[in-house]
Design an enzyme around this catalytic site. Structure first.
Site, PDB file in Angstrom:
ATOM      1  N   MET A 165      -0.230 -13.842  -4.408  1.00 22.02           N
ATOM      2  CA  MET A 165      -0.037 -14.396  -5.742  1.00 22.02           C
ATOM      3  C   MET A 165       1.410 -14.845  -5.854  1.00 22.02           C
ATOM      4  O   MET A 165       2.332 -14.112  -5.495  1.00 22.02           O
ATOM      5  CB  MET A 165      -0.413 -13.410  -6.845  1.00 22.02           C
ATOM      6  CG  MET A 165       0.282 -12.076  -6.847  1.00 22.02           C
ATOM      7  SD  MET A 165      -0.287 -11.125  -8.280  1.00 22.02           S
ATOM      8  CE  MET A 165       0.547  -9.562  -7.991  1.00 22.02           C
ATOM      9  N   TYR A 442       8.481  -4.079  -8.502  1.00 22.47           N
ATOM     10  CA  TYR A 442       7.610  -5.261  -8.524  1.00 22.47           C
ATOM     11  C   TYR A 442       6.268  -5.009  -9.212  1.00 22.47           C
ATOM     12  O   TYR A 442       5.948  -3.891  -9.576  1.00 22.47           O
ATOM     13  CB  TYR A 442       7.450  -5.874  -7.141  1.00 22.47           C
ATOM     14  CG  TYR A 442       6.794  -5.092  -6.032  1.00 22.47           C
ATOM     15  CD1 TYR A 442       6.819  -5.593  -4.743  1.00 22.47           C
ATOM     16  CD2 TYR A 442       6.126  -3.890  -6.246  1.00 22.47           C
ATOM     17  CE1 TYR A 442       6.214  -4.917  -3.705  1.00 22.47           C
ATOM     18  CE2 TYR A 442       5.517  -3.213  -5.210  1.00 22.47           C
ATOM     19  CZ  TYR A 442       5.565  -3.734  -3.942  1.00 22.47           C
ATOM     20  OH  TYR A 442       4.957  -3.066  -2.919  1.00 22.47           O
ATOM     21  N   GLU A 443       5.546  -6.102  -9.432  1.00 27.86           N
ATOM     22  CA  GLU A 443       4.319  -6.131 -10.242  1.00 27.86           C
ATOM     23  C   GLU A 443       4.600  -5.673 -11.674  1.00 27.86           C
ATOM     24  O   GLU A 443       3.776  -5.025 -12.314  1.00 27.86           O
ATOM     25  CB  GLU A 443       3.201  -5.275  -9.609  1.00 27.86           C
ATOM     26  CG  GLU A 443       2.890  -5.590  -8.177  1.00 27.86           C
ATOM     27  CD  GLU A 443       2.689  -7.080  -7.914  1.00 27.86           C
ATOM     28  OE1 GLU A 443       2.363  -7.819  -8.853  1.00 27.86           O
ATOM     29  OE2 GLU A 443       2.857  -7.501  -6.772  1.00 27.86           O
ATOM     30  N   GLY A 444       5.746  -6.037 -12.189  1.00 28.62           N
ATOM     31  CA  GLY A 444       6.172  -5.612 -13.516  1.00 28.62           C
ATOM     32  C   GLY A 444       6.969  -4.327 -13.388  1.00 28.62           C
ATOM     33  O   GLY A 444       6.422  -3.288 -13.010  1.00 28.62           O
TER      34      GLY A 444
END
Length: 595
Positions: A165, A442-444
Site C-alpha cells: 500500500m 507506522y500504520e498510524g
C-alpha cells in the site's frame, strides 16, 4: 544466534480453553468442519515452517539488508529470503484464510493470525513481504471490480504476486489530505499516475514475479483534503487477460531507506511516472477503501510486536537459566556452582515476567480480536456480526498501540537480562529492540491510534462501543463475584472498569470545552483501556487455570504469570489515570518561543 520454539501450548490454551473456537465455528457454515484436530495440525506445521525455515534468516537479513540496482530499479533481498518465500508459496500458507473462490483454503482468520505471530517471532522483516500482500488481498476482495478480483486475487492468494500500500509522501505522513500524487483519466477508462511515495514497505523485491501496488492519488477535479482522495491498483508489470505478464509499468523504486531496524525488508522510495492504473471503488472515496487494508495492517502490526515479545522472552529465559552471576540475597541456590544463575534474582524475574505477561496477554487479545473478525465476516446471526464488528472497531487501535508499546518495553527488558551481552549483535537481542521500535510508528503512530480510540471510537459514539465491552466485563464480574478464589482477579477488574467509566465521562465533558483535552489525555487513556482488556482476558484465563492447576504445571505457570500481571503491571493504571486527568494546560501553557 537466537532460538525460537513456537508457543503451541499457550496458543491451544487460548483457542480451545478460553475462546472455545471450535464451538464458535460450529455456528458458521463456512467453518463448521474446522475442529480441534484440524486447528492443532495447522498450528504445528506452521510452527515448523516458522522455526525451521524462516527463523534462521533473521540475523542474515539484519546483516545483509536489501540491495538496490539503481540502473534497473530492481531490489535483491538477503540470502535465503527468496527460497523461503518459495517454500511459503508452495506450502499454501498465503492462501490459508483466503476465499476458496480465488484459490484460498477458507480457514478462519484466527488461524492465520496464529501463523503470523509465529512468522513474526521468526523474522519480522521477512514476514512483512507476505503480510502486506494479505492486506492488499483484503482490500481488493472488499472493493475491487469483478475484473480486478479475477485478475489479481488468485495471484495474491497463491503468493505468486505480492502487494503493497502506497500512502505516505515526502511532505505528508498521517495527514493524507495533503497528498499530491496525480491521477489523469485516459480515454479507455484507465488512469495515469504521477508522483512520489516514501516509506513503502516491500515496495520492490525479488521474491514474487509481480508486485501489486495500491496507491492513493488525486483526480484532476478532486475536492481538497481527505475527501478528494481516490484509490488505484498499479501493478509493477501489466498483467494480460490470461494473467501472464506484459510490459513494465511506470512505477519504480528510486531509493532504499537506511533504517534503524527491519533491514531485511525493502523500505522504498517510489516514483510514479505516468504509471498505468485502474480505479478501486468510487472516485474520491479512496480512504474508505484503503481503510480495509489499513485496519488489517494495524492488527498485523500488533502481531509483529507480539511475535518479537515472545521470541525475546524465550531467549532471555534461556540466558537467565544459564548465566551465573553473584549469589541470591536469600542464600545460595546453586551451592555446587561458583555463583547462582541470574534467574534467582528478583529484578531479573521482574524483567522476564513482564515480557511473559505481555506475550500471553497480547496473544489472548490478538486471538480474541481475530475471532471477532471471523464472527463479523462469517456468522449467520446479523446481531452477532454487528456486535463483533463494533467490538473489533474498539479493540483495533488497542491491538496496534498497546501491543506495540508493550513489545518495546518487553524487548528492552529482555535485552537488559543479558546485561552488556544484550547490547552485542551476536546475541540477537538488540535486533529485536531495533525492529520493535518501528511498530509504534507506522500504520498510524500510537498517538494516532490513541486519538482514534478516544476521539472516534469512544467519544464519537457517546461511549456505545465501550459500553458494549463494559457489559461483558460486568457480566463476568457478576458471575465470578461470589467465587472466593477469584476475588484477587475480579476485584481489581471491577475497580478498573468503574474508573474507566468515570474517566471517560470526565474527559467527554472536558472535550466539549476544549478539544485539546482529547489530545492531552488520549495516549494515557488508551493504555488504561489496554490494561482493562488484558485484566478481563487474564481473569477469564485464571478462572480456567484455577480448576486445573493440580493437573498440569502449565496451569500453575499461567496463574503465576497472571498474579504477577495483577500485582506488578496493572497498578500502572493509577498513574495513567492521574496523568490523563491533569489535562492539557501543563502541555500547552509554555509559549512556543520558549521551547
Amino acid at each position: 544466534m537466537p532460538q525460537y520454539t513456537p508457543p503451541l501450548r499457550d496458543m491451544q490454551f487460548v483457542l480451545h480453553e478460553m475462546l472455545q473456537v471450535a464451538d464458535v465455528f460450529q455456528a458458521m457454515p463456512r467453518h463448521a468442519d474446522v475442529d480441534v484436530d484440524t486447528i492443532n495440525a495447522v498450528l504445528e506445521e506452521a510452527g515448523k515452517f516458522a522455526a525451521q525455515v524462516v527463523a534462521p534468516l533473521n540475523p542474515v537479513g539484519d546483516r545483509e539488508g536489501c540491495k538496490l540496482d539503481k540502473e534497473t530499479h530492481e531490489v535483491r533481498t538477503p540470502s535465503g529470503f527468496k527460497a523461503a518465500y518459495q517454500q511459503f508459496v508452495e506450502g499454501g500458507w498465503g492462501a490459508l484464510s483466503c476465499d476458496p473462490e480465488h484459490g484460498g483454503q477458507g480457514l478462519p482468520i484466527v488461524l492465520n493470525q496464529c501463523l503470523y505471530e509465529m512468522l513474526n517471532s521468526a523474522s519480522q522483516a521477512w514476514t512483512m513481504y507476505p503480510g502486506l500482500s494479505h492486506g492488499a488481498y483484503e482490500c481488493l476482495h472488499a472493493h475491487g471490480t469483478e475484473e480486478q478480483k479475477a485478475l489479481y486475487l488468485p495471484k495474491l492468494t497463491s503468493g505468486e504476486w505480492s502487494g503493497t500500500m502506497c500512502l505516505t509522501e515526502p511532505h505528508c505522513g498521517t495527514d493524507l489530505g495533503l497528498l499530491r500524487t496525480k491521477a489523469e483519466p485516459q480515454p479507455d477508462g484507465s488512469y495515469r499516475l504521477t508522483g512520489q511515495k516514501i516509506f513503502i514497505s516491500a515496495g520492490e523485491h525479488d521474491l514474487a514475479e509481480n508486485i501489486v501496488h495500491l496507491v492513493l492519488a488525486r483526480l484532476p477535479d478532486a475536492p481538497p483534503g481527505s475527501k478528494g482522495i481516490s484509490l488505484f491498483v498499479v501493478p509493477k508489470f501489466l498483467p494480460q487477460a490470461d494473467s501472464s505478464l506484459g510490459a513494465r509499468n511506470g512505477i519504480f523504486c528510486s531509493a532504499l531507506e537506511h533504517k534503524m531496524g527491519i533491514h531485511g525488508n525493502a523500505t522504498c522510495q517510489i516514483v510514479l511516472e505516468g504509471a498505468h492504473a485502474t480505479l478501486v471503488g468510487e472516485p474520491n472515496q479512496g480512504l474508505q477503501a484503503m481503510f480495509v487494508m489499513m485496519n488489517a495492517a494495524r492488527l498485523g502490526v500488533g502481531m509483529q510486536s507480539l511475535g518479537l515479545t515472545e521470541v525475546a522472552y524465550q531467549n532471555a529465559v534461556a540466558y537467565a537459566k544459564d548465566r551465573l552471576q553473584m549469589r541470591a540475597l536469600s542464600g545460595p541456590k546453586a551451592p555446587d556452582k561458583p555463583a547462582d544463575p541470574i534467574i534467582v534474582h528478583p529484578d531479573v524475574r521482574r524483567m522476564l515476567l513482564t515480557a511473559r505477561a505481555y506475550a500471553e496477554g497480547g496473544r489472548a487479545l490478538a486471538m480474541y480480536s481475530a475471532l471477532l473478525l471471523d464472527q463479523a465476516h462469517a456468522s449467520e446471526d446479523e446481531d452477532e456480526r454487528n456486535e463483533a464488528a463494533e467490538l473489533l472497531a474498539l479493540l483495533t487501535p488497542i491491538v496496534k498501540a498497546f501491543l506495540t508499546d508493550n513489545g518495546w518495553i518487553a524487548t528492552s527488558e529482555c535485552l537488559g537480562v543479558f546485561g552488556g551481552h544484550g547490547y552485542i549483535a551476536e546475541w540477537g537481542m538488540e535486533q529485536f529492540v531495533r525492529d520493535a521500535r518501528i511498530n509504534m510508528i507506522y500504520e498510524g503512530t500510537n498517538t494516532i491510534q490513541a486519538l482514534d480510540l478516544l476521539g472516534r471510537k469512544v467519544l464519537g459514539d457517546n461511549g456505545a462501543r465501550l459500553k458494549l465491552f463494559g457489559a461483558k466485563v460486568r457480566e463476568f464480574v457478576e458471575e465470578e463475584g461470589v467465587n472466593e478464589a477469584m476475588q484477587e482477579f475480579v476485584n481489581p477488574l471491577a475497580d478498573l472498569g468503574d474508573k474507566v467509566t468515570k474517566l471517560t465521562t470526565e474527559l467527554g465533558f472536558k472535550a466539549f470545552q476544549n478539544r485539546d483535552e482529547v489530545g492531552a489525555a488520549a495516549v494515557d487513556y488508551l493504555r488504561v483501556c489496554g490494561h482493562l482488556v488484558f485484566a478481563y482476558l487474564f481473569a477469564k484465563q485464571a478462572r480456567i487455570a484455577l480448576d486445573k492447576q493440580e493437573q498440569d504445571a502449565f496451569y500453575r505457570a499461567k496463574l503465576a504469570t497472571i498474579r504477577f500481571y495483577f500485582a506488578k503491571l496493572l497498578p500502572e493504571t493509577a498513574m495513567l489515570i492521574r496523568r490523563a486527568r491533569s489535562g492539557a494546560q501543563p502541555l500547552m501553557a509554555m509559549d512556543e518561543a520558549l521551547f
